[in-house]
Design a protein around this motif. Sequence first.
Motif, mmCIF file in Angstrom:
data_model
loop_
_atom_site.group_PDB
_atom_site.id
_atom_site.type_symbol
_atom_site.label_atom_id
_atom_site.label_comp_id
_atom_site.label_asym_id
_atom_site.label_seq_id
_atom_site.Cartn_x
_atom_site.Cartn_y
_atom_site.Cartn_z
ATOM 1 N N LYS A 1 0.284 -11.491 -5.283
ATOM 2 C CA LYS A 1 -0.146 -11.825 -3.931
ATOM 3 C C LYS A 1 -1.558 -11.322 -3.628
ATOM 4 N N ILE A 2 -1.978 -10.287 -4.355
ATOM 5 C CA ILE A 2 -3.301 -9.704 -4.109
ATOM 6 C C ILE A 2 -4.405 -10.596 -4.667
ATOM 7 N N GLY A 3 -4.132 -11.298 -5.758
ATOM 8 C CA GLY A 3 -5.078 -12.275 -6.297
ATOM 9 C C GLY A 3 -6.278 -11.684 -7.013
ATOM 10 N N ALA A 4 -6.124 -10.527 -7.657
ATOM 11 C CA ALA A 4 -7.238 -9.916 -8.383
ATOM 12 C C ALA A 4 -7.484 -10.643 -9.703
ATOM 13 N N ALA A 5 -8.742 -10.679 -10.148
ATOM 14 C CA ALA A 5 -9.087 -11.344 -11.402
ATOM 15 C C ALA A 5 -8.524 -10.601 -12.607
ATOM 16 N N VAL A 6 -8.639 -9.276 -12.606
ATOM 17 C CA VAL A 6 -8.145 -8.442 -13.700
ATOM 18 C C VAL A 6 -7.319 -7.314 -13.096
ATOM 19 N N VAL A 7 -6.133 -7.071 -13.654
ATOM 20 C CA VAL A 7 -5.235 -6.033 -13.146
ATOM 21 C C VAL A 7 -4.934 -5.044 -14.262
ATOM 22 N N VAL A 8 -5.043 -3.747 -13.954
ATOM 23 C CA VAL A 8 -4.654 -2.675 -14.868
ATOM 24 C C VAL A 8 -3.695 -1.762 -14.119
ATOM 25 N N LEU A 9 -2.547 -1.461 -14.743
ATOM 26 C CA LEU A 9 -1.531 -0.639 -14.099
ATOM 27 C C LEU A 9 -1.766 0.841 -14.353
ATOM 28 N N LEU A 10 -1.538 1.650 -13.306
ATOM 29 C CA LEU A 10 -1.625 3.107 -13.400
ATOM 30 C C LEU A 10 -0.209 3.658 -13.506
ATOM 31 N N ALA A 11 0.095 4.324 -14.624
ATOM 32 C CA ALA A 11 1.444 4.838 -14.845
ATOM 33 C C ALA A 11 1.416 6.355 -14.971
ATOM 34 N N ASP A 12 2.476 7.023 -14.463
ATOM 35 C CA ASP A 12 2.552 8.479 -14.589
ATOM 36 C C ASP A 12 3.439 8.900 -15.758
ATOM 37 N N GLY A 13 3.876 7.970 -16.546
ATOM 38 C CA GLY A 13 4.687 8.220 -17.737
ATOM 39 C C GLY A 13 4.830 6.912 -18.465
ATOM 40 N N GLU A 14 5.900 6.749 -19.209
ATOM 41 C CA GLU A 14 6.132 5.478 -19.882
ATOM 42 C C GLU A 14 6.464 4.420 -18.842
ATOM 43 N N ALA A 15 5.841 3.275 -18.960
ATOM 44 C CA ALA A 15 6.074 2.187 -18.014
ATOM 45 C C ALA A 15 6.041 0.868 -18.757
ATOM 46 N N VAL A 16 6.719 -0.106 -18.201
ATOM 47 C CA VAL A 16 6.750 -1.444 -18.784
ATOM 48 C C VAL A 16 6.015 -2.385 -17.846
ATOM 49 N N SER A 17 5.066 -3.122 -18.367
ATOM 50 C CA SER A 17 4.316 -4.075 -17.557
ATOM 51 C C SER A 17 5.217 -5.224 -17.133
ATOM 52 N N PRO A 18 5.179 -5.588 -15.855
ATOM 53 C CA PRO A 18 6.008 -6.708 -15.385
ATOM 54 C C PRO A 18 5.711 -7.985 -16.164
ATOM 55 N N GLY A 19 6.692 -8.423 -16.936
ATOM 56 C CA GLY A 19 6.503 -9.630 -17.735
ATOM 57 C C GLY A 19 5.548 -9.426 -18.897
ATOM 58 N N GLY A 20 5.173 -8.178 -19.182
ATOM 59 C CA GLY A 20 4.212 -7.904 -20.249
ATOM 60 C C GLY A 20 2.845 -8.467 -19.950
ATOM 61 N N GLN A 21 2.549 -8.659 -18.670
ATOM 62 C CA GLN A 21 1.342 -9.387 -18.281
ATOM 63 C C GLN A 21 0.117 -8.501 -18.149
ATOM 64 N N TYR A 22 0.313 -7.232 -17.774
ATOM 65 C CA TYR A 22 -0.820 -6.382 -17.435
ATOM 66 C C TYR A 22 -0.914 -5.171 -18.373
ATOM 67 N N PRO A 23 -2.141 -4.771 -18.739
ATOM 68 C CA PRO A 23 -2.304 -3.550 -19.531
ATOM 69 C C PRO A 23 -1.986 -2.316 -18.683
ATOM 70 N N ILE A 24 -1.610 -1.220 -19.354
ATOM 71 C CA ILE A 24 -1.197 0.005 -18.665
ATOM 72 C C ILE A 24 -2.014 1.175 -19.168
ATOM 73 N N VAL A 25 -2.440 2.054 -18.254
ATOM 74 C CA VAL A 25 -3.126 3.292 -18.624
ATOM 75 C C VAL A 25 -2.384 4.465 -17.988
ATOM 76 N N TYR A 26 -2.411 5.596 -18.660
ATOM 77 C CA TYR A 26 -1.786 6.816 -18.138
ATOM 78 C C TYR A 26 -2.727 7.434 -17.119
ATOM 79 N N LYS A 27 -2.260 7.564 -15.885
ATOM 80 C CA LYS A 27 -3.177 7.889 -14.793
ATOM 81 C C LYS A 27 -3.586 9.360 -14.746
ATOM 82 N N TYR A 28 -2.838 10.247 -15.406
ATOM 83 C CA TYR A 28 -3.146 11.676 -15.306
ATOM 84 C C TYR A 28 -4.023 12.190 -16.447
ATOM 85 N N GLN A 29 -4.605 11.327 -17.230
ATOM 86 C CA GLN A 29 -5.586 11.754 -18.223
ATOM 87 C C GLN A 29 -6.927 11.997 -17.538
#
Length: 328
Positions: free
Chosen positions: A62-90
Amino acid sequence: MAVYDTDPLYTERFTEFVSQKEQVGFSVMAFTALERLKAYGEDHKIELLLISSSVSREEIEKIGAAVVVLLADGEAVSPGGQYPIVYKYQAADSLMREVMNYYCDNPDDPGYAMASKAGRIIGVYSPINRCLKTSFALTMGQLLARDLKVLYLNLEDCSGFRRLIGEEYRGGLSDLLYYYSQEGFRWVRLGSVVYTWGELDYVPPVQYPEDLCQVTGQMMAELIIHIARESVYESIILDLGQFGKKAAEVLEICDAVYMPVKDDCVSAAKIEEFEEYLMSSGYEALKHRIQKIKPPYHCSFGRKDNYLEQLLWGELGDYTRQLLRKQP
């Protein structure tokens, strides 16, 4: 760039950090309420969105961003495997390098260029060894970085940086040269390989000596000119190392060139031979622009545990400060 996380304090602190790291090249907005972020996305273009991995795929779309990166605080699964994930506490700079890598790999990336005044290019080169060339270049870089945005580039085939600074690098000059040869210069690609030491930004040197052997002096010069013109850096320090006679092509684009020298007869002979090469190969004007210097050397210099402090507060630091005061 828009940033949203379920922890408002994290969002605000991370956004403040990114705003200060100008080489990222984005204007950054923090959102502490998801509804406000969605409302903003309806009327504004969001090029890059960093968002909590707890937000559903439907809400993200709904936000309509061109590129999305997920911020995770541990192991996380991207919804539908669509978005890359980075560990936010590094470390924040490490996180941003990851994000820039994902942004660069986006096939829809339009390859924006920075609107920037060309930075001043300062070359440090000498055909002789053990003359404090790298120590001088790093000292000058640290001192200039107190007032300016400065980038240090080391063109040595064996720099020792990984052991000297104690950093493990995921990318560096080798990657930058490869991508430049494939797709030209893009500032986001530069941002994905920039590290910081003290107050000085730098690109880790090549991983293998062969990476420099395959680069022409002209290609290296063109890359540096692009960085000077299309990045936020006001000064670029080039530590040319043993770049061979290709060094002349790179030194020719420099606004200032410093050559550390020594008084012994072997060193003098090497300097004379390099100057003869400049005269015979059409670089006579470059010869007259080179400023020869004799940095002070003392036997206690060079311990790794407090190397940065030695650069700034030892004899070399005092010498470099005086030299910079004399420059226009």
